[in-house]
Motif scaffolding. Structure first.
Motif, PDB file in Angstrom:
ATOM      1  N   PRO A 107      -4.381  -5.066  -4.768  1.00 27.52           N
ATOM      2  CA  PRO A 107      -3.515  -5.362  -3.614  1.00 27.52           C
ATOM      3  C   PRO A 107      -2.031  -5.423  -3.991  1.00 27.52           C
ATOM      4  CG  PRO A 107      -5.418  -6.816  -3.631  1.00 27.52           C
ATOM      5  CD  PRO A 107      -5.415  -6.109  -4.946  1.00 27.52           C
ATOM      6  N   ARG A 108      -1.718  -5.943  -5.186  1.00 28.15           N
ATOM      7  CA  ARG A 108      -0.326  -5.992  -5.631  1.00 28.15           C
ATOM      8  C   ARG A 108       0.226  -4.598  -5.837  1.00 28.15           C
ATOM      9  NH1 ARG A 108      -1.383  -9.778 -10.599  1.00 28.15           N
ATOM     10  NH2 ARG A 108       0.618  -8.937 -11.321  1.00 28.15           N
ATOM     11  N   ALA A 109      -0.601  -3.694  -6.357  1.00 27.71           N
ATOM     12  CA  ALA A 109      -0.158  -2.315  -6.567  1.00 27.71           C
ATOM     13  C   ALA A 109       0.102  -1.617  -5.236  1.00 27.71           C
ATOM     14  CB  ALA A 109      -1.198  -1.553  -7.376  1.00 27.71           C
ATOM     15  N   LEU A 110      -0.792  -1.818  -4.265  1.00 25.91           N
ATOM     16  CA  LEU A 110      -0.614  -1.197  -2.952  1.00 25.91           C
ATOM     17  C   LEU A 110       0.636  -1.742  -2.256  1.00 25.91           C
ATOM     18  CD1 LEU A 110      -4.338  -1.220  -1.749  1.00 25.91           C
ATOM     19  CD2 LEU A 110      -3.021   0.728  -2.622  1.00 25.91           C
ATOM     20  N   GLN A 111       0.845  -3.044  -2.378  1.00 20.59           N
ATOM     21  CA  GLN A 111       2.049  -3.647  -1.809  1.00 20.59           C
ATOM     22  C   GLN A 111       3.294  -3.128  -2.524  1.00 20.59           C
ATOM     23  OE1 GLN A 111       2.364  -7.882  -2.361  1.00 20.59           O
ATOM     24  NE2 GLN A 111       3.809  -8.135  -0.678  1.00 20.59           N
ATOM     25  N   GLY A 112       3.188  -2.981  -3.845  1.00 18.88           N
ATOM     26  CA  GLY A 112       4.317  -2.469  -4.618  1.00 18.88           C
ATOM     27  C   GLY A 112       4.672  -1.051  -4.236  1.00 18.88           C
ATOM     28  N   LYS A 113       3.668  -0.220  -3.975  1.00 18.97           N
ATOM     29  CA  LYS A 113       3.959   1.154  -3.548  1.00 18.97           C
ATOM     30  C   LYS A 113       4.695   1.152  -2.222  1.00 18.97           C
ATOM     31  CE  LYS A 113       2.059   5.592  -2.227  1.00 18.97           C
ATOM     32  NZ  LYS A 113       0.864   6.427  -1.972  1.00 18.97           N
ATOM     33  N   ARG A 114       4.291   0.288  -1.303  1.00 19.97           N
ATOM     34  CA  ARG A 114       4.991   0.210  -0.015  1.00 19.97           C
ATOM     35  C   ARG A 114       6.449  -0.199  -0.215  1.00 19.97           C
ATOM     36  NH1 ARG A 114      -0.133  -1.937   1.616  1.00 19.97           N
ATOM     37  NH2 ARG A 114       0.596  -4.083   1.333  1.00 19.97           N
ATOM     38  N   TRP A 115       6.683  -1.079  -1.189  1.00 22.27           N
ATOM     39  CA  TRP A 115       8.058  -1.500  -1.471  1.00 22.27           C
ATOM     40  C   TRP A 115       8.882  -0.323  -1.987  1.00 22.27           C
ATOM     41  CZ3 TRP A 115      11.167  -1.435  -5.790  1.00 22.27           C
ATOM     42  CH2 TRP A 115      12.351  -2.176  -5.706  1.00 22.27           C
ATOM     43  N   TYR A 116       8.316   0.463  -2.897  1.00 19.55           N
ATOM     44  CA  TYR A 116       9.028   1.627  -3.423  1.00 19.55           C
ATOM     45  C   TYR A 116       9.363   2.613  -2.304  1.00 19.55           C
ATOM     46  CZ  TYR A 116       8.599   0.670  -8.448  1.00 19.55           C
ATOM     47  OH  TYR A 116       8.734   0.132  -9.711  1.00 19.55           O
ATOM     48  N   VAL A 117       8.395   2.868  -1.433  1.00 14.97           N
ATOM     49  CA  VAL A 117       8.605   3.815  -0.333  1.00 14.97           C
ATOM     50  C   VAL A 117       9.686   3.301   0.614  1.00 14.97           C
ATOM     51  CG1 VAL A 117       7.550   4.895   1.687  1.00 14.97           C
ATOM     52  CG2 VAL A 117       6.283   4.771  -0.472  1.00 14.97           C
ATOM     53  N   SER A 118       9.661   2.012   0.930  1.00 13.46           N
ATOM     54  CA  SER A 118      10.656   1.455   1.842  1.00 13.46           C
ATOM     55  C   SER A 118      12.048   1.459   1.226  1.00 13.46           C
ATOM     56  CB  SER A 118      10.275   0.026   2.253  1.00 13.46           C
ATOM     57  OG  SER A 118      10.335  -0.850   1.135  1.00 13.46           O
ATOM     58  N   ARG A 119      12.136   1.331  -0.093  1.00 13.81           N
ATOM     59  CA  ARG A 119      13.438   1.261  -0.748  1.00 13.81           C
ATOM     60  C   ARG A 119      14.008   2.646  -1.067  1.00 13.81           C
ATOM     61  NH1 ARG A 119      16.398  -2.778  -2.563  1.00 13.81           N
ATOM     62  NH2 ARG A 119      18.083  -2.266  -4.006  1.00 13.81           N
ATOM     63  N   PHE A 120      13.145   3.562  -1.517  1.00 15.30           N
ATOM     64  CA  PHE A 120      13.629   4.861  -1.973  1.00 15.30           C
ATOM     65  C   PHE A 120      13.311   6.007  -1.019  1.00 15.30           C
ATOM     66  CE2 PHE A 120      13.029   2.301  -5.813  1.00 15.30           C
ATOM     67  CZ  PHE A 120      14.275   2.441  -6.416  1.00 15.30           C
ATOM     68  N   GLY A 121      12.423   5.776  -0.039  1.00 16.38           N
ATOM     69  CA  GLY A 121      12.099   6.813   0.926  1.00 16.38           C
ATOM     70  C   GLY A 121      10.880   7.629   0.534  1.00 16.38           C
ATOM     71  N   GLU A 122      10.264   8.213   1.544  1.00 17.13           N
ATOM     72  CA  GLU A 122       9.042   8.987   1.345  1.00 17.13           C
ATOM     73  C   GLU A 122       9.266  10.172   0.402  1.00 17.13           C
ATOM     74  OE1 GLU A 122       5.986   8.723   2.338  1.00 17.13           O
ATOM     75  OE2 GLU A 122       5.973   7.179   3.903  1.00 17.13           O
ATOM     76  N   LYS A 123      10.414  10.833   0.515  1.00 16.02           N
ATOM     77  CA  LYS A 123      10.645  12.049  -0.254  1.00 16.02           C
ATOM     78  C   LYS A 123      10.650  11.785  -1.752  1.00 16.02           C
ATOM     79  CE  LYS A 123      13.635  16.101  -0.485  1.00 16.02           C
ATOM     80  NZ  LYS A 123      14.843  16.769   0.048  1.00 16.02           N
ATOM     81  N   LYS A 124      11.316  10.722  -2.204  1.00 10.65           N
ATOM     82  CA  LYS A 124      11.391  10.417  -3.632  1.00 10.65           C
ATOM     83  C   LYS A 124      10.058   9.898  -4.171  1.00 10.65           C
ATOM     84  CE  LYS A 124      16.327   9.535  -4.171  1.00 10.65           C
ATOM     85  NZ  LYS A 124      17.356   8.566  -4.630  1.00 10.65           N
ATOM     86  N   CYS A 125       9.238   9.369  -3.287  1.00  7.37           N
ATOM     87  CA  CYS A 125       7.944   8.818  -3.716  1.00  7.37           C
ATOM     88  C   CYS A 125       6.785   9.773  -3.465  1.00  7.37           C
ATOM     89  CB  CYS A 125       7.679   7.496  -2.987  1.00  7.37           C
ATOM     90  SG  CYS A 125       8.909   6.212  -3.302  1.00  7.37           S
ATOM     91  N   GLU A 126       7.090  10.943  -2.960  1.00  6.94           N
ATOM     92  CA  GLU A 126       6.055  11.905  -2.581  1.00  6.94           C
ATOM     93  C   GLU A 126       5.196  12.300  -3.781  1.00  6.94           C
ATOM     94  OE1 GLU A 126       5.727  16.171  -0.174  1.00  6.94           O
ATOM     95  OE2 GLU A 126       7.664  15.414  -0.851  1.00  6.94           O
TER      96      GLU A 126
END
Length: 209
Positions: free
Chosen positions: A180-199
């Motif tokens: 759950p921490r990893a899934l939450q962390g991924k959402r944080w990365y996407v919200s901070r850096f955007g979908e394109k950089k996290c694609e």
């Protein structure tokens, strides 16, 4: 003569750090020497932890220690001949454990390098700077240090035998706590850096999750 719960005399058990039960115990100890002493010492900085987290961790480790001690002392294989039946799993588990530990330390060091760079920038600008980690499995997932720790504990479980309840439950608890921490962390990365950089990056397991 002192006996175990199944009637096997204690003196028939051969225990050394290089025996199968010794390796099972030693691998656990090595991990916690790294995690409890070396890891905090090597970290450039660490976020504060809530007292409730520390209490929960202590309670879990006490329970885990009692379970592992019971397995090694009575409820698991209790003689050298019994452990010898698991020689193949011990060899396989040792290789997987060593691979997982090595990769875990490597990815921890990648994160430490980022913290060191960030510390220099923060001192100069006074602002926190974040970046997406790169290198190793960070090219495919955001939390490879979680995944490689699971690999390490999976190897430890195999060393103890697939029928070893303490090791199996330990691995399940690790995944249940960290996923759950990893899934939450991924959402944080996407919200901070955007979908394109996290694609193309998963949260923790390459190509899956």
């Amino acid at each position: 003569m002192a006996e175990l719960s199944d009637g096997v005399a204690i003196r028939t058990i051969t225990f050394s750090l290089l025996s199968s039960p010794g390796l099972f115990f030693t691998f656990l100890t090595i991990h916690y020497i790294y995690r409890s002493y070396l890891f905090p010492y090597l970290q450039p900085s660490m976020s504060p932890a809530h007292i409730g987290v520390a209490i929960f961790a202590l309670s879990f480790q006490i329970t885990n220690g009692i379970a592992i001690g019971g397995w090694l002392g009575s409820y698991g294989p209790t003689t050298s001949s019994n452990w010898a039946k698991h020689d193949l799993s011990v060899y396989l588990g040792t290789a997987i454990w060593a691979l997982g530990l090595g990769l875990n330390v490597w990815h921890d060091d990648i994160l430490r390098s980022i913290r060191r760079r960030r510390g220099v920038v923060e001192k100069g600008s006074g602002e926190k700077v974040y970046e997406i980690p790169t290198g190793g499995l960070f090219e495919y997932v955001f939390f490879p240090h979680y995944f490689t720790e699971w690999v390490e504990w999976a190897g430890w479980w195999i060393v103890g035998g697939v029928a070893c309840p303490p090791a199996r439950i330990f691995l399940v608890n690790e995944i249940a706590t960290m996923l759950p921490r990893a899934l939450q962390g991924k959402r944080w990365y996407v919200s901070r850096f955007g979908e394109k950089k996290c694609e193309g990056k998963k949260a923790v397991v390459p190509g899956l999750i």
